[in-house]
Scaffold this active site. Structure first.
Site, PDB file in Angstrom:
ATOM      1  N   LYS A 177      29.925 100.151  41.090  1.00 45.50           N
ATOM      2  CA  LYS A 177      30.604 101.531  42.041  1.00 45.50           C
ATOM      3  C   LYS A 177      31.080 100.693  43.197  1.00 45.50           C
ATOM      4  O   LYS A 177      30.248  99.952  43.675  1.00 45.50           O
ATOM      5  CB  LYS A 177      28.712 102.428  42.667  1.00 45.50           C
ATOM      6  N   GLU A 252      23.230  89.879  46.803  1.00 44.05           N
ATOM      7  CA  GLU A 252      23.442  88.588  47.261  1.00 44.05           C
ATOM      8  C   GLU A 252      24.028  89.945  48.576  1.00 44.05           C
ATOM      9  O   GLU A 252      24.483  90.214  48.251  1.00 44.05           O
ATOM     10  CB  GLU A 252      24.414  88.596  47.149  1.00 44.05           C
ATOM     11  N   CYS A 291      30.263  87.656  54.661  1.00 44.02           N
ATOM     12  CA  CYS A 291      29.205  87.411  54.639  1.00 44.02           C
ATOM     13  C   CYS A 291      28.327  86.142  54.667  1.00 44.02           C
ATOM     14  O   CYS A 291      27.761  85.452  55.115  1.00 44.02           O
ATOM     15  CB  CYS A 291      28.493  87.951  52.745  1.00 44.02           C
ATOM     16  N   GLU A 394      22.296  89.644  60.993  1.00 41.14           N
ATOM     17  CA  GLU A 394      24.088  89.830  60.435  1.00 41.14           C
ATOM     18  C   GLU A 394      24.958  90.623  61.057  1.00 41.14           C
ATOM     19  O   GLU A 394      24.684  92.244  60.764  1.00 41.14           O
ATOM     20  CB  GLU A 394      23.787  90.055  58.745  1.00 41.14           C
TER      21      GLU A 394
END
Length: 500
Positions: A177, A252, A291, A394
């Site tokens: 997906k 992750e 990331c 983040e």
């Protein structure tokens, strides 16, 4: 395949069972780039059932490793054949520059070739000395089974390859997906897998939202492993959904990555220029939507003023625009949602005492083409501290926060003062110091005098809330395999444990 037949189940392209569709927007101008099927639970169940059949009764899990490796090499060749087209697709879909798209295709190609060579070079198993000539004992690896793969919007093709290549190399089947925001390159990858000769049912694709598609992939009892790359909040939900069936989980979940610069790295003009240049790359490549972005500059106090001044001067010259246009260095943010999130982080930082050195707003319409996209100026926030949201969380935008230190211990403490632990860097001309600091950093990847490079043969993943498991390298292959011990008694005889 029509425009809305973007769900791939058991070798057949089809529309969503509900007939629902979704527009994919070009982030450079907010116009419709493509229309895809909006899959739901029914489509997801069908895809999982196809993958289950292909694993339980199909040929792929039992295909010799040499043949599996050969297919991966064919996929790599097809990726290079379509390199320009895929790079353009990735640039238009994500907003990144065309050159970044080309690099992504090359990295994806390398991943497929690496895992092809890794499995092709393996032996049939590891023989274990049982201490007896009458026993043959061997440890073998077998595929996990049906793998669910949920990939992010920032590097859709690259992150797909980090999952698809090792999963296929190990003999698994899968349902993938992609992010509903950037699904186009993943659709093309599945087309290439079919062209390379992958049996029907091995690779299945459902385009659609995280809820219900991702949620169903995570909790379905017929899924043996779920691999997710994305944000912490969503990753936590995936782990919770997977827990009742005790399936394997690989996560992750990003990072808040420190870029530690010691004064001695800037002692020469060349060293200073390199450290500043790499700090820009660390923070602003792909508009900071990485990331491993070096979003926290941790600079030694004695060189802070000079370093930040030069950094700001260069950041103000970064050319924004559509990623496919000549000379553009930085594209837009991926969506209106990401733009709003970036604006909110900058506002909170200023409220908490940060000093805005550059950026902090959208460009004027006359400063960027097209003017209707989700653009945001590269932003440097000075005098930041650990209690600020912009330092803790983040941000996934073109925001660089600046912190300072005076001693080596203080630098390490600041760099490790995060819930995440994905990546970080240390800059120093003192090799002993650089390696000493690198050894103390609690991050899955540490660069010394560099930022961002990775190798397909080296593991990627993080400590703490950056996730569990590893991608790439031998450990990345092991994520998609189960280990089995086969103990064979060559001279069986009665044990006589029980006297009767």
């Amino acid at each position: 395949m029509s425009a809305v037949e973007t769900i791939h189940v058991d070798g057949v392209w089809r529309a969503a069972a509900s007939g629902a569709q979704r527009e994919v927007l070009d982030p450079a101008d907010a116009k419709t780039l493509a229309v895809v099927a909006e899959g739901g639970a029914e489509d997801t169940d069908a895809a999982i059932a196809a993958a289950r059949r292909a694993f339980d009764s199909g040929p792929w899990p039992h295909t010799p490793v040499a043949e599996r490796a050969a297919l991966l090499r064919r996929v790599a060749d097809l990726l290079q054949r379509d390199r320009e087209m895929i790079a353009l697709l990735e640039s238009r879909d994500t907003g990144k520059t065309l050159e970044e798209g080309r690099v992504d295709v090359d990295d994806v190609t390398n991943a497929f070739r690496y895992f092809a060579e890794l499995v092709a070079g393996e032996s049939a198993g590891r023989v274990v000395d049982a201490g007896s000539a009458d026993v043959h004992s061997v440890v073998v690896h077998e595929p996990v089974g049906v793998c669910a793969m949920i990939t992010p919007w920032n590097y859709p093709l690259l992150q797909a390859s980090w999952k698809v290549a090792p999963a296929l190399a190990a003999g698994n089947t899968f349902v993938i997906k992609p992010s509903e925001v950037t699904p186009l390159s993943t659709i093309h990858l599945v087309q290439l897998l079919a062209e390379a000769g992958l049996p029907n049912g091995v690779a299945n694709l459902v385009t659609g939202a995280g809820d219900p598609v991702g949620a169903r992939l995570s909790d379905h009892p017929d899924v043996d492993l779920v691999s997710f790359t994305g944000g912490l909040a969503s990753g936590t939900k995936v782990a919770q959904a997977a827990a009742p069936s005790v399936k394997k989980v690989a996560l992750e979940l990003g990072g808040k990555n420190p870029n530690v610069v010691f004064a001695d790295a800037c002692a020469t003009d060349e060293g200073f220029d390199t450290a500043v240049d790499q700090a820009l790359n660390a923070a602003f490549i792909h508009s900071g939507q990485v990331c491993s972005a070096g979003a926290r500059l941790i600079i030694e106090e004695s060189v802070r003023d000079r370093f930040v001044a030069e950094l700001v001067s260069r950041a103000e010259k970064i050319k924004l625009g559509r990623g496919t246009e000549e000379g553009v260095e930085c594209g837009p943010l991926v969506s209106a949602q990401q733009l709003a999130k970036t604006q909110a982080y900058v506002a909170s930082a200023l409220e908490e005492g940060a000093v805005l050195r550059c950026g902090g707003k959208q460009p004027e319409p006359s400063e960027v083409r097209p003017a209707t996209g989700y653009f945001y100026l590269p932003t440097v926030l000075d005098q930041c501290h650990r209690e600020m949201r912009v330092v803790r969380e983040e941000t996934f935008g073109p925001i660089l926060s600046v912190e300072t230190f005076s001693t080596e211990d203080e630098a390490v403490t600041l760099a490790n003062d995060t819930e995440y632990g994905l990546a970080g860097a240390v800059w120093s001309s003192d090799t002993a110091r650089a390696r000493r600091v690198a050894a103390r950093l609690r991050h899955g990847t540490v660069w010394i005098n560099d930022f961002h490079p990775y190798l397909p043969q080296a593991e990627w993943g993080g400590f703490g809330k950056s996730g569990v498991g590893r991608e790439l390298g031998p450990a990345g292959l092991d994520e998609y395999r189960e280990t089995k011990h086969v103990y064979e008694n060559l001279r069986p005889s009665p044990v006589r444990w029980f006297g009767g």
